[in-house]
Design an enzyme around this catalytic site. Structure first.
Site, PDB file in Angstrom:
ATOM      1  N   VAL A  52       0.952  -1.147  -0.048  1.00  0.00           N
ATOM      2  CA  VAL A  52       0.016  -0.186  -0.046  1.00  0.00           C
ATOM      3  C   VAL A  52       0.887   1.257   0.128  1.00  0.00           C
ATOM      4  CG1 VAL A  52      -1.686   1.275   1.128  1.00  0.00           C
ATOM      5  CG2 VAL A  52      -1.920  -1.351   1.239  1.00  0.00           C
ATOM      6  N   GLY A 102      -8.097   1.359   4.983  1.00  0.00           N
ATOM      7  CA  GLY A 102      -8.787  -0.106   4.275  1.00  0.00           C
ATOM      8  C   GLY A 102      -8.438  -0.577   3.033  1.00  0.00           C
ATOM      9  N   LEU A 154      -5.796  -2.301   2.258  1.00  0.00           N
ATOM     10  CA  LEU A 154      -5.128  -3.703   2.398  1.00  0.00           C
ATOM     11  C   LEU A 154      -6.439  -4.738   2.832  1.00  0.00           C
ATOM     12  CD1 LEU A 154      -3.010  -5.832   2.742  1.00  0.00           C
ATOM     13  CD2 LEU A 154      -2.615  -4.807   4.903  1.00  0.00           C
ATOM     14  N   TYR A 207      -0.678  -9.543   9.574  1.00  0.00           N
ATOM     15  CA  TYR A 207      -1.401 -10.645   8.690  1.00  0.00           C
ATOM     16  C   TYR A 207      -2.404 -11.446   9.491  1.00  0.00           C
ATOM     17  CZ  TYR A 207       0.609  -9.211   4.439  1.00  0.00           C
ATOM     18  OH  TYR A 207       1.130  -8.605   3.312  1.00  0.00           O
ATOM     19  N   PHE A 226       8.930 -16.860  -2.494  1.00  0.00           N
ATOM     20  CA  PHE A 226       8.154 -16.480  -3.566  1.00  0.00           C
ATOM     21  C   PHE A 226       7.699 -14.975  -3.498  1.00  0.00           C
ATOM     22  CE2 PHE A 226       5.533 -18.935  -0.585  1.00  0.00           C
ATOM     23  CZ  PHE A 226       4.445 -17.747  -0.502  1.00  0.00           C
TER      24      PHE A 226
END
Length: 410
Positions: free
Chosen positions: A84, A92, A94, A123, A410
């Site tokens: 972001v 908001g 994310l 997370y 990754f």
């Protein structure tokens, strides 16, 4: 503020990726790196938020299969390239991308989503739990010796160009894959990631080097590494930085480590990503001089609780009712009965029976690959035992004989 969240168009990739680079500090990747990521990007799985003509947030996913306890390869979304813009934080964006992404993952029938987190605290609120750890080593090879198993001297080692050896190294990886929970199976093109080697990323070290281990003409192991020459008044004190060491048997594995320890003009071997149960810890003469560090690695999200729990096997029979809290993916919330038989096979479905354990989907994800015990989560107050003995029963069943590990990012 008027913003638009939508799927990335292929023609917009350069602008989208530039926004990602800016959010991560503004250091531009090399042309080789950008070309690789452009080729690997799955545009239909990539999201962006636009404010007018500006890209202000990004998120993507790769289509992987993840090794889970028991050796199954389970479809999983490899969440990546999340950012972001600093100008648009705390609005908001994310949350909106995570909402859209997990809905899409569910629609595709993938029971798992996984990611590596630049900031792990972000997370958990979306249901991700840190399910694997990685070990770093910084070994003083002037003072640490190796004791190697029988057969090590019979292994032939030879240098190979990394790009020419990529297929052979990928073959070793694929043969080891299902034996290590947390390892992803990639699609075509991913073998290139291991050998992209821009000069800007070497920090004074050599270009990427590769040594293959062979027996009877067959490649049974490989290592990739760089050497950084360092000198002081006493002489050479070079550093070997290891990207990977993989082998199909103990002798080949020991032969590769012995080679890394013995490179001329060096006195330190550094490896930043090894499994917590790495066998090299039992080859060294002094583990204290290996300067071990631990950190979180792969974060797992159970997108479909029932399907995810049925996809893996269990180390002991179990019959537990889980009361799962999941505010972000409410289709997972409620009671699930997990039943595992003596073979490790399991079934998991909805139930109205009284709960034995209460936990959030984040704790369930943390324990999913077997690297974190349910007992330890309970001792932290993250799992509540509602039936005596249920914590120990679940902890034994969820455990793994092999420490879960993400060998490649990754």
């Amino acid at each position: 503020m008027t913003t638009e969240l939508r799927v990335l168009r292929p023609s917009e990739w350069n602008e989208w990726f530039a926004s990602l680079e800016l959010a991560f500090g503004g250091v531009l990747g090399s042309p080789e790196e950008r070309e690789l990521w452009n080729s690997l990007t799955e545009h239909k799985r990539s999201l962006g938020v636009w404010d007018g003509s500006d890209v202000v947030a990004t998120a993507g996913a790769f289509s992987f299969r993840l090794a889970v306890p028991g050796g199954a390869l389970v479809p999983a979304a490899g969440v990546t390239m999340v950012s972001v813009a600093a100008t648009h934080r705390r609005r908001g964006l994310l949350t909106s991308m995570m909402r859209r992404q997990l809905d899409d993952v569910r629609a595709l029938g993938e029971p798992l989503a996984v990611l590596t987190a630049s900031e792990p605290a972000i997370y958990g609120r979306f249901g991700y739990g840190a399910a694997t750890r990685q070990m770093s080593l910084e070994i003083d090879t002037d003072r640490v010796r190796l004791t190697v198993p029988d057969g090590t001297d019979e292994v032939r080692l030879r240098y190979a160009r990394p790009d020419e050896a990529a297929a052979a190294c990928e073959g070793v990886y694929e043969r080891l894959l299902t034996g290590r929970p947390g390892a992803p199976a990639h699609g075509p093109g991913w073998e290139r990631k291991a050998v992209v080697d821009p000069a800007s990323a070497r920090q004074g070290a050599s270009s990427l080097q590769c040594v293959l281990a062979e027996r009877d003409g067959e490649v049974v192991g490989c290592t990739t590494f760089r050497v950084k020459p360092v000198w002081d008044k006493a002489g050479p004190k070079g550093r070997v930085t290891v990207d990977d060491v993989s082998a199909l048997d103990p002798a080949a594995y020991a032969a590769l480590w012995r080679f890394l320890f013995g490179i001329d003009l060096t006195s330190t071997v550094e490896a930043r990503n090894r499994p917590v149960d790495d066998a090299v810890l039992h080859l060294v003469s002094d583990v204290r001089r290996c300067n071990i560090g631990l950190r979180d690695s792969l974060h797992v999200r159970l997108v479909e609780v029932g399907a995810a729990l049925e996809a893996r096997t269990y180390r002991a029979p179990a019959d537990v009712v889980l009361e799962v809290e999941d505010a972000f993916c409410p289709w997972n919330a409620g009671r699930w009965r997990l039943t595992a038989d003596a073979s490790g096979a399991a079934s998991c479905g909805r139930t109205d029976d009284p709960a034995d354990l209460a936990l959030s989907v984040r704790e369930l994800a943390t324990a999913y690959l077997g690297g974190t015990s349910v007992v330890s989560l309970a001792r932290a107050g993250r799992v509540r035992e509602l039936r005596a003995g249920a914590v120990e029963e679940a902890s034994l069943a969820f455990s793994s004989a092999v420490e879960p590990w993400l060998p490649r990012g990754f």
